[in-house]
Design a protein around this motif. Structure first.
Motif: not given
Length: 137
Positions: A27, A54-55, A57, A59, A62, A104-105, A132-133, A136
Motif C-alpha cells: 500500500e 494490487h499489493r 497500491l 486503498p 489507481h 482485487g482491482l 482502482h483498489k 476495505e
C-alpha cells in the motif's frame, strides 16, 4: 527513459524493477501506470503482475494500463532499427478485465481505440483501462 524522467522531474521518484516483485512496501503508492508494460509479459504471468500491483497500491489507488487488443502472440526479429528477439502478446480486453478483478482491482473505465490509417496494418486495436483498489470495508 528513467534517466530522462529523473532529470526532467527531480522532485518525483522513479524506480526500475520487475513487475512480478516490486521493491515497494504494501500500500505504498497512490497510483501505477502500466503503459504497454505488459505486452511482453507471457499471459500466464499476468495474474502475478496484477496481484503485485494490487499489493503496492494504497486503498483508493489507481492503475492505468494500456495494451494491444487481440488474442495472439507476435514474434519480432527486428524493431526500432535493431535486430532483436521479442514476443508481443495481444490480449482480449475481457480477459484483462477478468484478471484485474481476480487481483482485487475494480475496473472504472475502458476505451478501445481503432488504429488510424497511418497505423494500419501493422498496428491493431489498443485498449486503455482505468482501475482502482477499493477501500476495505
Amino acid at each position: 527513459m528513467v534517466a530522462v524522467a529523473r532529470r526532467n522531474h527531480p522532485d518525483l521518484r522513479f524506480e526500475e524493477g520487475s513487475m512480478t516483485a516490486l521493491k515497494l512496501a504494501d500500500e505504498a503508492v497512490g497510483g501505477a501506470v502500466a503503459w504497454y508494460s505488459t505486452v511482453h509479459t507471457p499471459p500466464e504471468v499476468l495474474p502475478t503482475v496484477f496481484a503485485e500491483i494490487h499489493r503496492v497500491l494504497a486503498p483508493g489507488g489507481h492503475l492505468l494500463i494500456a495494451f494491444k487488443v487481440g488474442d495472439q502472440r507476435r514474434h519480432l526479429d527486428q524493431g526500432y532499427g535493431h535486430k532483436l528477439s521479442l514476443d508481443v502478446y495481444w490480449m482480449p480486453p475481457e480477459h484483462i478485465a477478468e484478471l484485474l478483478s481476480k487481483a482485487g482491482l475494480v475496473l472504472d473505465a475502458q476505451l478501445i481505440r481503432e488504429p488510424d490509417e497511418s497505423e494500419k496494418p501493422r498496428s491493431g486495436r489498443q485498449a486503455f483501462f482505468l482501475a482502482h483498489k477499493p477501500h476495505e470495508s
